[in-house]
Design a protein around this motif. Structure first.
Motif, PDB file in Angstrom:
ATOM      1  N   ASN A   7       6.858  -5.216   2.010  1.00 34.91           N
ATOM      2  CA  ASN A   7       8.030  -6.028   1.657  1.00 34.91           C
ATOM      3  C   ASN A   7       7.772  -7.529   1.845  1.00 34.91           C
ATOM      4  OD1 ASN A   7       9.621  -3.634   1.191  1.00 34.91           O
ATOM      5  ND2 ASN A   7       9.834  -3.449   3.427  1.00 34.91           N
ATOM      6  N   PRO A   8       6.696  -8.057   1.263  1.00 33.97           N
ATOM      7  CA  PRO A   8       6.406  -9.481   1.438  1.00 33.97           C
ATOM      8  C   PRO A   8       7.370 -10.363   0.660  1.00 33.97           C
ATOM      9  CG  PRO A   8       4.926  -8.537  -0.183  1.00 33.97           C
ATOM     10  CD  PRO A   8       5.713  -7.392   0.388  1.00 33.97           C
ATOM     11  N   ILE A  66      -5.815  -5.030  -6.146  1.00 30.17           N
ATOM     12  CA  ILE A  66      -5.957  -4.315  -4.886  1.00 30.17           C
ATOM     13  C   ILE A  66      -4.782  -3.363  -4.723  1.00 30.17           C
ATOM     14  CG2 ILE A  66      -5.949  -4.554  -2.371  1.00 30.17           C
ATOM     15  CD1 ILE A  66      -7.573  -7.074  -2.685  1.00 30.17           C
ATOM     16  N   THR A  67      -5.096  -2.100  -4.492  1.00 33.59           N
ATOM     17  CA  THR A  67      -4.074  -1.067  -4.358  1.00 33.59           C
ATOM     18  C   THR A  67      -4.066  -0.522  -2.932  1.00 33.59           C
ATOM     19  OG1 THR A  67      -5.600   0.698  -5.011  1.00 33.59           O
ATOM     20  CG2 THR A  67      -4.372  -0.418  -6.774  1.00 33.59           C
ATOM     21  N   PRO A  68      -2.979   0.161  -2.549  1.00 35.81           N
ATOM     22  CA  PRO A  68      -2.901   0.707  -1.185  1.00 35.81           C
ATOM     23  C   PRO A  68      -4.010   1.710  -0.874  1.00 35.81           C
ATOM     24  CG  PRO A  68      -0.738   0.708  -2.219  1.00 35.81           C
ATOM     25  CD  PRO A  68      -1.718   0.361  -3.285  1.00 35.81           C
ATOM     26  N   GLU A  69      -4.521   2.407  -1.903  1.00 27.52           N
ATOM     27  CA  GLU A  69      -5.523   3.450  -1.679  1.00 27.52           C
ATOM     28  C   GLU A  69      -6.947   2.911  -1.560  1.00 27.52           C
ATOM     29  OE1 GLU A  69      -3.580   3.325  -4.472  1.00 27.52           O
ATOM     30  OE2 GLU A  69      -1.935   4.568  -3.704  1.00 27.52           O
ATOM     31  N   VAL A  94      -3.845 -11.795  -0.782  1.00 27.06           N
ATOM     32  CA  VAL A  94      -3.806 -11.142  -2.092  1.00 27.06           C
ATOM     33  C   VAL A  94      -2.691 -10.103  -2.102  1.00 27.06           C
ATOM     34  CG1 VAL A  94      -5.088  -9.681  -3.697  1.00 27.06           C
ATOM     35  CG2 VAL A  94      -6.260 -11.527  -2.510  1.00 27.06           C
ATOM     36  N   PRO A  95      -1.883 -10.062  -3.164  1.00 26.00           N
ATOM     37  CA  PRO A  95      -0.853  -9.030  -3.274  1.00 26.00           C
ATOM     38  C   PRO A  95      -1.476  -7.643  -3.394  1.00 26.00           C
ATOM     39  CG  PRO A  95      -0.483 -10.814  -4.856  1.00 26.00           C
ATOM     40  CD  PRO A  95      -1.854 -11.012  -4.293  1.00 26.00           C
ATOM     41  N   VAL A  96      -0.785  -6.658  -2.872  1.00 24.10           N
ATOM     42  CA  VAL A  96      -1.185  -5.261  -3.048  1.00 24.10           C
ATOM     43  C   VAL A  96      -0.216  -4.660  -4.059  1.00 24.10           C
ATOM     44  CG1 VAL A  96      -1.585  -3.043  -1.928  1.00 24.10           C
ATOM     45  CG2 VAL A  96      -1.992  -5.174  -0.661  1.00 24.10           C
ATOM     46  N   VAL A  97      -0.769  -4.021  -5.100  1.00 20.04           N
ATOM     47  CA  VAL A  97       0.068  -3.540  -6.199  1.00 20.04           C
ATOM     48  C   VAL A  97      -0.074  -2.037  -6.369  1.00 20.04           C
ATOM     49  CG1 VAL A  97      -0.083  -5.759  -7.382  1.00 20.04           C
ATOM     50  CG2 VAL A  97      -1.724  -3.958  -7.940  1.00 20.04           C
ATOM     51  N   GLY A 154       2.955  -4.814  -1.247  1.00 15.28           N
ATOM     52  CA  GLY A 154       2.523  -5.390   0.023  1.00 15.28           C
ATOM     53  C   GLY A 154       1.645  -6.600  -0.189  1.00 15.28           C
ATOM     54  N   ILE A 155       1.080  -7.086   0.897  1.00 22.27           N
ATOM     55  CA  ILE A 155       0.157  -8.206   0.834  1.00 22.27           C
ATOM     56  C   ILE A 155      -0.884  -8.037   1.939  1.00 22.27           C
ATOM     57  CG2 ILE A 155       1.430  -9.781   2.375  1.00 22.27           C
ATOM     58  CD1 ILE A 155       0.735 -11.974   0.197  1.00 22.27           C
ATOM     59  N   ILE A 156      -2.096  -8.505   1.673  1.00 22.22           N
ATOM     60  CA  ILE A 156      -3.173  -8.391   2.644  1.00 22.22           C
ATOM     61  C   ILE A 156      -3.867  -9.743   2.759  1.00 22.22           C
ATOM     62  CG2 ILE A 156      -4.816  -7.588   0.901  1.00 22.22           C
ATOM     63  CD1 ILE A 156      -6.097  -5.852   3.039  1.00 22.22           C
TER      64      ILE A 156
END
Length: 262
Positions: A10-11, A75-78, A96-99, A108-110
């Protein structure tokens, strides 16, 4: 380990149609170095960095975020963390956003700090930070104008510049974050005209002190621990208060990838 384990959910985000002045306020209020950008369908189009915010020169601006968006790697969660780390390094991005797959919805974001908090140096990583430090370091003085530093950050894409005395002794650090937080993100122009050195406050008004330093014989792990402890983007390498070089988060992530296959 996958990205999902370490990403922030939830960024905060901004839309392509938002004004840059709004985006700048979001970043100032929440001390963000980068914020994801989405379109009207909530599909991630990229990221807006503090460097992009510094490019706004007009005192009053009606430009929108869309013209400043930087593309980001997918970039994905997996995804494996080490693969994500390599993609971020190759793209020279710190957040970088996570999509979610092909629809690119923001989940998300990392950051490189998240990665450094998870990975460790390998057996093939350099032992000492003098092996990975950057020695050709641009510095500034406390009595330099913020205008001068602002232009250096834009020209060379620096996120921070060490502040030293006129005898090269370490004093502090001035970062994009310091400038934005202090409200001087538009020092490139004053009242619609090009700023002169005397128009802007001095570096000493916004710099962060003290400058966190380590000796050149400090280990890569020591540097990672200190950067995470103080939530800083880079750490100075010094001996007897004399600046020798700089080690960034990116350099430390790169060192930890040696021998991993990424």
């Amino acid at each position: 380990m996958t990205v999902e384990r370490i990403m922030s959910k939830n960024p905060l985000y901004v839309k392509e149609t938002d004004l840059m002045t709004h985006a700048r306020q979001v970043m100032r209020d929440h001390f963000l170095r980068g914020v994801p950008v989405v379109n009207d369908s909530m599909k991630v189009s990229g990221i807006l960095t503090d460097g992009d915010v510094l490019k706004i020169r007009a005192t009053k601006s009606n430009v929108t975020v869309e013209g400043y968006v930087k593309e980001t790697p997918m970039i994905t969660p997996e995804m494996e963390i080490l693969k994500a780390a390599r993609l971020m390094l190759d793209a020279a991005q710190h957040r970088v956003p996570v999509v979610s797959g092909v629809d690119r919805q923001l989940v998300g974001i990392i950051s490189d700090a998240d990665i450094l908090a998870t990975i460790k140096p390998t057996k093939k990583s350099p032992l000492y930070i003098e092996e990975i430090m950057m020695t050709d370091v641009t510095t500034c003085y406390p009595d330099d104008s913020i205008t001068k530093v602002w232009h250096q950050m834009l020209e060379h894409d620096y996120t921070g510049i060490p502040v030293v005395s006129h005898t090269n002794e370490t004093i502090g650090m001035v970062t994009r974050r310091d400038i934005i937080k202090a409200g001087y993100a538009r020092v490139g122009e004053v009242d619609g005209r090009s700023a002169k050195a005397g128009d802007a406050p001095k570096v000493e008004k916004v710099m962060s002190t003290p400058m966190y330093t380590l000796p050149p014989e400090a280990s890569v792990k020591e540097a990672i621990d200190k950067i995470l402890q103080y939530d800083i983007g880079r750490i100075a390498v010094a001996s007897n208060k004399k600046l020798l070089g700089i080690v960034s988060r990116s350099a430390l992530v790169s060192a930890c990838l040696i021998g991993t296959g990424f």
